[in-house]
Scaffold this motif. Structure first.
Motif, mmCIF file in Angstrom:
data_model
loop_
_atom_site.group_PDB
_atom_site.id
_atom_site.type_symbol
_atom_site.label_atom_id
_atom_site.label_comp_id
_atom_site.label_asym_id
_atom_site.label_seq_id
_atom_site.Cartn_x
_atom_site.Cartn_y
_atom_site.Cartn_z
ATOM 1 N N CYS A 127 0.849 -1.206 0.000
ATOM 2 C CA CYS A 127 0.000 0.000 0.000
ATOM 3 C C CYS A 127 0.880 1.250 0.000
ATOM 4 O O CYS A 127 1.593 1.465 -0.948
ATOM 5 C CB CYS A 127 -0.966 -0.051 1.165
ATOM 6 S SG CYS A 127 -2.267 -1.267 0.869
ATOM 7 N N TYR B 125 -0.569 -4.971 3.102
ATOM 8 C CA TYR B 125 -1.926 -5.041 3.657
ATOM 9 C C TYR B 125 -2.282 -6.452 4.122
ATOM 10 O O TYR B 125 -2.054 -6.761 5.294
ATOM 11 C CB TYR B 125 -2.902 -4.508 2.604
ATOM 12 C CG TYR B 125 -4.292 -4.225 3.110
ATOM 13 C CD1 TYR B 125 -4.502 -3.634 4.340
ATOM 14 C CD2 TYR B 125 -5.402 -4.543 2.344
ATOM 15 C CE1 TYR B 125 -5.780 -3.368 4.809
ATOM 16 C CE2 TYR B 125 -6.685 -4.274 2.792
ATOM 17 C CZ TYR B 125 -6.868 -3.703 4.030
ATOM 18 O OH TYR B 125 -8.135 -3.435 4.486
ATOM 19 N N ARG C 204 -1.931 -5.131 9.167
ATOM 20 C CA ARG C 204 -2.543 -4.744 7.897
ATOM 21 C C ARG C 204 -2.236 -3.272 7.649
ATOM 22 O O ARG C 204 -3.052 -2.404 7.940
ATOM 23 C CB ARG C 204 -4.047 -5.006 7.944
ATOM 24 C CG ARG C 204 -4.376 -6.483 8.144
ATOM 25 C CD ARG C 204 -5.792 -6.730 8.566
ATOM 26 N NE ARG C 204 -6.061 -8.146 8.768
ATOM 27 C CZ ARG C 204 -5.838 -8.808 9.904
ATOM 28 N NH1 ARG C 204 -5.373 -8.174 10.958
ATOM 29 N NH2 ARG C 204 -6.095 -10.091 9.991
ATOM 30 N N LEU D 136 -1.540 0.300 6.022
ATOM 31 C CA LEU D 136 -2.098 1.107 4.933
ATOM 32 C C LEU D 136 -1.357 2.433 4.754
ATOM 33 O O LEU D 136 -1.031 2.805 3.633
ATOM 34 C CB LEU D 136 -3.584 1.384 5.186
ATOM 35 C CG LEU D 136 -4.534 0.204 4.978
ATOM 36 C CD1 LEU D 136 -5.967 0.595 5.324
ATOM 37 C CD2 LEU D 136 -4.485 -0.292 3.533
#
Lengths: 552, 483
Positions: free
Chosen positions: A165, A185, A240, A242
């Motif tokens: 990302c 991610y 995860r 971002l």
């Protein structure tokens, strides 16, 4: 005048007063010039309704002067050459302000399933190279000059597979060249199909897939990189990621790395020196919000929002959560001050992605702007310009105006940006038209990218600063620039890589209020050491500061 | 006009006004707009149920029962905006019921703190002793910056339930805001003692301990916080039950199926899971069905079903986990071990799978792999009873001396007793560890205490007696060698 006439006059006055309200509210700070400047780009995801998760998570964008002609060009990330998708596109800004598609000639038309973009002078030759994050192999493009790029991914030792990302160039080991941090991610299972509680097909959530670890690549010189995630201590965390920002948040002179994680505690990697990092977000109060809850963090801003000389953190979140403001306490710790600074209420109904701190009116205070758009269907379609499908995900952008560290939702003044709902994702800032005020480029999932020029009616004075270092005059990402003017200090960082999936102008633009001149500029260079002081001058122009040319 | 006439006209006016007011108050209030059912693409049963409930309100727009049923059905299927509007309708015609403004507040996660305060204060006036309402309201007040009111509400909850973890946590947060860190730490500690799975409170304890300069306490609390996942909601079983009972979606059937499985009601589990499968098939439901089949002794069918899923979707971890667990109970133990090892590789945080895997590895004589699998349980800051028990047994009594570690075994056995209490099983493990350290008298005392427990019966009691005899002979207990 008789009573009836008086009543009539009062009624008319009341009507007139009512009419004044919308006029005041529509005093536009931004103007959408997308069509007039020829910026014709649509995020092409192919057929809607397949609910392929990556299509709702991107795309990013960049404002960069790739050809070194002094004005900003636009780079827009696309979802690859799928059914109706297309490669990324580069638009060069002409002298008259129009944008021309130069993708083919530039060689920057990457055809991966694009997510984001990071810019930095990785080879230190004075021009900006481009790193692209994809669902699939990432790519590094070297700027060859004369407006041409070449894919050097393989030679550079980059190109890991997976879903990346936001990325940021950062000189983490302070050796004078730019290393690279890449958020990643989830481990995507493309066959997974998800549904909402009523059984309607819906995009899967982050928890439907395992998280993966982020990556840190060390620049070994000669455009060669080595994956140092493991020895750095980064590789052990599977979350995860971002958003990412790189800044010295602990105050020890070394750049730290803050990662916004979706549905998990955020990470603050404190740079220990020697290429090692320790994760200390929880202890320092920036992993979870004031309620001890993890949030779905997406976009990031790192800036001195309360003008106390310390960088604070602002991040965008899911509907039902708030955007969150962590103010620096001064000892390398932070406190969630979202509600106290007026940012909680206005953001609970928004799902925010790209975000930036910018001084809209040049009064010296950094305002906040965020683009929004659901990841799960909302309840009502908004706006005739949207298809029924995207209408359920679209939301208008928001502006939070800063008044001495307190924020007010002034989105009504954003113009079309604040009224026209889109599935907002990427957001990059920079002074596109060269008038000294920061403009905004936004992207939308499945929609058109839009350029909004700053048209604030009341404006202070401004100063734009470019910091370069090294033999090749590399843009000094991570430098902290302080301008002294009118008895105040204004502090900004050279930081193109905040927001979400996007890269902003590497030059920093200061609003200086009523000051017609500035007394001095102090630069703390990314390699550390004593700050350098540069002499003052008139406002309303750009200055380029070279490392070593100032006074220590 | 005479004064009397003026008074009469005035009185007449007042009477007229009162009459109008009375008439107005008797005119039935217009029902609020009925939120339309937006069920495009919804599961057919959900769509039918929602539409039927909507039609009931259309037919009887002043019926509190119709409004509340419609609201609950919308809420159960997370159509929250419409549900909130419907709860408002229910509240209009059932003004004395605290549930409707309370539920409306919960259906508006994106409302401002002030809006939440208004709704929840109304609910509290109608249900002044409701703990869930007080907890939500206190939270809303804190969000709105009303620390004193929040503090009062949390204190009231503690008066009703002295160790309520959410109230403790809330008071701790207020103390931290006021820089009273010792008090904040005290409240946070009380919260996690009352509810050890309270992740937010562990995280908060980390922050306040770090701010207070207690790095050790912060590190310990952080470990606990990191082991936990998800948010700890304010418990309201009544509301949860109402929504669960009225829901008709695939998710509801699947949840019911899982609840039956957990309770060992295999036939009911199969029925609910088949209902969910009929709505929409998927790997999740098939995996649960396979588990129900296995528990009904239809092992072959369960394995076949799971192998098909694993072959088709290798990334779907739950199927591998279930398949591995079932295979361990058959003559295909090696295949089971392979599947479970792959689960541990893909999801290292899954501690539950490590126990059967380690047992199988021990059974196969793979002691080094077993000890590696059990490694996460060595962290005594995060005691895991089953993991500690297996570690202590193995290190105290493994037949090959090279793999025994009596000192470590004793520390794990003591941690087990501290975690689980002095139950016969824990005491038996402690006895084995003491004997491995040649502390036979202590081992005898531990087993005597175990045997004094009347709950220890049958084969386990006989095994403890045999070990007691060994310790009395000054011999440690060793497991038979793996063949």
């Amino acid at each position: 005048m008789n009573a009836r006439r008086l009543l009539l006059l009062a009624a008319l006055s009341a009507l007139a007063a009512c009419g004044d309200e919308p006029r005041a509210a529509s005093a536009k700070l931004f103007e959408d010039v997308t069509d007039t400047v020829g910026l014709d780009f649509r995020h092409g995801i192919g057929q809607t309704g397949t609910y392929h998760l990556p299509e709702i998570m991107g795309p990013g964008c960049a404002l960069l002067d790739y050809d070194g002609d002094g004005d900003l060009d636009a780079y827009l990330v696309n979802a690859g050459p799928g059914e109706a998708g297309a490669p990324n596109r580069l638009f060069r800004q002409e002298a008259d302000g129009r944008f021309v598609d130069v993708t083919a000639a530039s060689g920057l038309g990457d055809d991966g399933y694009g997510m984001g973009v990071a810019v930095g002078d990785a080879d230190g030759d004075g021009d900006l190279d481009v790193y692209l994050t994809n669902v699939g192999r990432d790519r590094l493009y070297e700027n060859l000059g004369q407006g041409r790029f070449r894919d050097v991914t393989n030679d550079a030792g980059l190109g890991d597979d997976g879903w990346s990302c936001s990325a940021a160039f950062v000189d983490h080991d302070q050796d004078g060249d730019l290393d690279l941090f890449v958020t990643r991610y989830v481990l995507l299972d493309a066959t997974a199909r998800c549904h909402d509680p009523a059984g309607r097909p819906e995009y899967c959530g982050p928890r439907d897939f395992p998280g993966v670890s982020d990556k840190l690549y060390r620049n070994d010189g000669g455009l060669r990189f080595t994956d140092v995630s493991k020895p750095a201590g980064i590789a052990g965390r599977h979350d995860r990621g971002l958003g990412v920002v790189c800044a010295d948040l602990s105050g020890d002179g070394r750049p730290d790395i803050y990662v916004a994680n979706d549905n998990g505690p955020n990470h603050l990697w404190i740079n220990q020196g020697g290429g090692r990092f320790l994760e200390e977000a929880l202890e320092r109060g920036v992993a979870l919000n004031d309620e001890g809850r993890e949030e779905a963090s997406m976009g990031l801003v790192c800036a001195d929002l309360d003008a106390d000389g310390r960088d604070d953190l602002f991040m965008t979140h899911l509907r039902g959560e708030t955007n969150t403001l962590y103010l620096a306490d001064g000892d390398g710790r932070f406190s969630d001050r979202t509600a106290a600074r007026g940012l909680a209420g206005p953001s609970r109904h928004s799902t925010g992605f790209g975000a930036a701190a910018l001084d809209v009116e040049g009064d010296g205070d950094l305002d906040l702007i965020a683009v929004n758009g659901h990841v799960m269907r909302g309840d009502r379609a908004l706006g005739d310009h949207l298809s029924p499908f995207w209408g359920r995900y679209a939301q208008p952008a928001q502006l939070f105006s800063n008044d001495a560290g307190h924020f007010a939702d002034t989105s009504l003044h954003l113009g079309l940006l604040g009224r026209h709902a889109i599935v907002g994702r990427g957001l990059a800032t920079g002074d596109v038209d060269g008038d000294g005020f920061v403009d905004v480029l936004v992207t939308a999932a499945g929609g058109r990218a839009r350029l909004h020029l700053n048209r604030a009616p009341s404006r202070g004075s401004w100063l734009r600063v470019r910091c370069v270092e090294g033999a090749g005059a590399r843009d000094a990402l991570g430098a902290v620039v302080t301008v002294e003017a009118a008895g105040r200090t204004f502090r900004r960082r050279v930081d193109p890589a905040s927001s979400y999936l996007s890269a902003s102008d590497v030059r920093v633009t200061f609003g200086l209020g009523a000051a017609s001149s500035y007394a001095a500029i102090v630069v703390r260079w990314p390699e550390g050491g004593e700050p350098e002081r540069f002499p003052g001058g008139p406002t309303g122009k750009q200055v380029t500061l070279r490392k070593g040319a100032g006074q220590r | 006009m005479s004064r009397r006439t003026i008074i009469m006209i005035g009185l007449l006016g007042v009477v007229l006004l009162l009459g109008l007011l009375a008439a107005w108050s008797w005119v039935p209030e217009a029902p609020p707009p009925i939120p339309p059912p937006d069920v495009a693409d919804a599961e057919p049963l959900v769509a039918t149920t929602v539409k039927a409930a909507h039609e009931e309100v259309v037919a009887e727009p002043r019926s509190a029962a119709a409004w509340s049923r419609y609201a609950l059905i919308l809420d159960a299927h997370e159509m929250l905006i419409a549900a909130a509007d419907a709860y408002r309708g229910a509240a209009r015609f059932d003004r004395g019921n605290a549930a409707w403004p309370y539920y409306e507040a919960l259906c508006r996660p994106d409302a401002t703190a002030a809006e939440h305060v208004t709704l929840l204060e109304r609910a509290l006036r109608l249900a002044p002793t409701s703990v869930p309402v007080k907890l939500h309201l206190a939270q809303a007040h804190l969000r709105a910056g009303n620390e004193d009111r929040a503090s009062t509400l949390w204190t009231e909850v503690l008066d009703q339930q002295p160790q309520h973890p959410h109230a403790r946590f809330g008071l701790g947060r207020i103390a931290a805001r006021r820089d009273d860190l010792p008090s904040a730490i005290g409240h946070a500690t009380a919260a996690v003692e009352a509810l050890p799975g309270f992740r937010e409170a562990w995280a908060f304890l980390t922050v306040v301990s770090a701010r207070h300069g207690d790095a050790t306490g912060a590190a310990r609390a952080r470990k606990r916080a990191e082991r936990l996942t998800g948010a700890t909601s304010i418990d309201d079983p009544e509301r949860a039950h109402r929504l669960e009972a009225i829901g008709v979606s695939r998710n509801h059937h699947a949840r019911r199926g899982r609840a039956h499985l957990l309770a060992g009601r295999n036939a009911e589990a199969m029925r609910s899971l088949r209902q969910a499968q009929a709505i929409r098939d998927g790997n999740d439901i098939r995996t649960e069905l396979a588990l129900a089949l296995a528990r009904s002794q239809k092992i072959g069918a369960a394995i076949a079903m799971l192998e098909k899923i694993v072959k088709r979707t290798p990334a779907f971890v739950p199927a591998r986990r279930t398949l591995g667990g079932i295979l361990l109970q058959t003559d295909r133990r090696a295949d089971g071990v392979t599947h479970l090892l792959s689960v541990v590789r893909d999801d290292p945080s899954d501690r539950g799978v490590r126990i059967p895997l380690a047992q199988a590895l021990l059974g196969a004589g793979r002691i080094a792999d077993a000890l590696e699998t059990l490694a996460p349980f060595r962290d005594l800051d995060l005691p895991h009873p089953a993991g500690l028990e297996l570690l202590a047994w193995t290190l105290a009594s493994y037949p090959e001396e090279a793999h025994r570690d009596p000192t470590a075994a004793l520390s794990f056995a003591k941690a087990l007793v501290a975690t689980r209490g002095r139950d016969p099983r824990a005491l038996d493990v402690l006895g084995a560890a003491l004997a491995a350290n040649l502390r036979f008298d202590d081992a005898i005392r531990a087993l005597d205490e175990a045997l004094a427990n009347p709950g220890l019966l049958g084969a386990p009691r006989a095994a403890v007696r045999q070990r007691l005899a060994l310790y009395r002979s000054r011999l440690p207990f060793l497991q038979p060698p793996v063949r």
